[in-house]
Design an enzyme around this catalytic site. Structure first.
Site: not given
Ligand SMILES: C[S@@+](CC[C@H](N)C(=O)[O-])C[C@H]1O[C@@H](n2cnc3c(N)ncnc32)[C@H](O)[C@@H]1O
Ligand code: SF4
Length: 361
Positions: A127, A348, A103, A130, A123, A116, A229
């Site tokens: 986290c 995000c 995306e 997320c 991933c 973005c 982050s």
């Protein structure tokens, strides 16, 4: 269909042409009895002019185009779906040559138009706040796949809003510093005059914090901006929400940041999602203030975007206000980033393909 076996084998072995450097393409031309300057022309077609087929290359002879066709593919990324949010954010899913989906988002702002982009399918860093972290990590994106997301989003801003693309953030799916070579090659191509010719200072790479790769960015003289982050300036809390902190502690990050700043002279942005009653007390602000003194920085306080099955809530303005005030009063440069594209899950951390495996839902 071909009548001999050889062409079929050739076609099966075709390589993505954008995996070759200009020098490799020159060597290929020489090997195939062509003048080396042809390499530059073809290179320009596939990068700057973003050709998606060899047939488009109208300054290249037909026999050479046929030779190229037999040896190479152009694995360009296609827009699969696009959704427009009520705040004019556009979220797109992109289909990669192998069927995987990632995306990307176009974020309009009165002063800038930001793309973005994703750097990995899924991933590996899990986290807890997320949505992408809930997916498996399927694979790294190639440099051209990152580049193509920028190209497609650039087309969207030019065609829909009649405005140029001004900024790029590596804040879509994935951890850019765990796909270092491809991310840096994509930046080189985006900034090159025979690529998209955009300024490196308009590009930001956001990382969950891989200390040795932050140092490598400095060693390699990467001109793009760095965002960390952070989300907690205390190891116990950071371990709880970002497992990467167990191997890349705040101490290790501090050392890497000092090294980065000494080598590049650049400021770093700290991203800090405000999570209600988790990291939004004054004590948390005090820890963040201490962390902000390590090197010149700015702090982006990010509104939490709720994710499916998430344990957190966004902080109310009653908690955000004193937190921010505490930092601002002590000289920290703070921006509050309100969430964009919430109604279409384009903000995000909301980027996740629904079947969690990277293929289309
Ligand atoms: C999705 S990450 C991708 C880049 C990189 N992996 C990183 O963590 O910085 C981009 C930014 O989105 C933030 N983010 C993740 N989940 C979020 C959420 N639910 N709400 C707001 N921001 C979120 C991350 O912390 C990070 O600052
Ligand atoms: S915040 Fe970044 S590193 Fe963490 S899971 Fe999401 S994409 Fe991965």
């Amino acid at each position: 269909m071909s009548t001999t076996l050889i062409p079929d084998i050739e076609i099966l072995n075709r390589q993505d042409i954008r995996k070759l450097s200009l020098d490799q393409l020159k060597a290929w031309m020489t090997e195939h009895g062509e003048k080396p300057f042809r390499a530059k022309q073809v290179y320009e077609w596939v990068w700057k002019l973003t050709a998606t087929s060899f047939a488009e290359m109208n300054n290249i002879s037909l026999p050479l185009r046929e030779k190229l066709e037999r040896s190479f593919t152009i694995n360009s990324v296609e827009v699969n779906t696009s959704q427009l949010s009520s705040d004019y954010t556009i979220k797109s899913t992109f289909r990669l040559y192998d069927g995987n989906i990632v995306e990307g988002v176009l974020i309009p702002h009165p002063k800038r138009m930001t793309a973005c982009v994703s750097s990995q399918v899924g991933c590996s860093l899990t986290c807890s706040f997320c949505a992408t972290g809930k997916m498996d990590r399927i694979r790294n994106l190639n440099a051209d796949e990152i580049y193509d997301q920028v190209v497609r989003i650039k087309e969207q801003t030019e065609n829909n809003y009649n405005r140029p693309l001004t900024n790029i953030v590596y804040m879509g799916m994935g951890e850019p510093l765990l796909n270092y070579a491809n991310v840096m090659k994509s930046i080189e191509r985006i900034t090159a005059p025979d690529g998209l010719n955009m300024a490196a200072r308009r590009i930001t790479v956001s990382t969950a914090g891989i200390a040795k790769m932050i140092k490598k960015m400095a060693d390699d003289g990467i001109k793009a901006n760095l965002a960390l982050s952070l989300h907690a300036a205390n190891d116990t809390k950071r371990n709880e929400i970002m497992p990467i902190n167990e191997t890349n502690s705040l101490e290790a990050l501090k050392e890497a940041l000092v090294y980065y700043h000494q080598k590049t002279g650049r400021k770093v942005t700290y991203e800090y999602i405000l999570l209600s009653h988790f990291n939004d007390n004054l004590e948390d602000a005090q820890e963040l203030l201490q962390f902000s003194k390590i090197i010149p920085c700015k702090v982006n306080i990010i509104e939490y975007n709720p994710i499916e099955g998430g344990q957190f809530k966004k902080s109310s303005d009653d908690r955000l206000e004193p937190f921010m005030r505490y930092l601002v009063d002590r000289g920290v440069q703070v921006n509050v980033r309100r969430s964009r594209g919430k109604d279409i899950d384009a903000a995000c951390g909301q980027l996740a393909i629904k079947d969690k495996k990277g293929t289309e839902a």
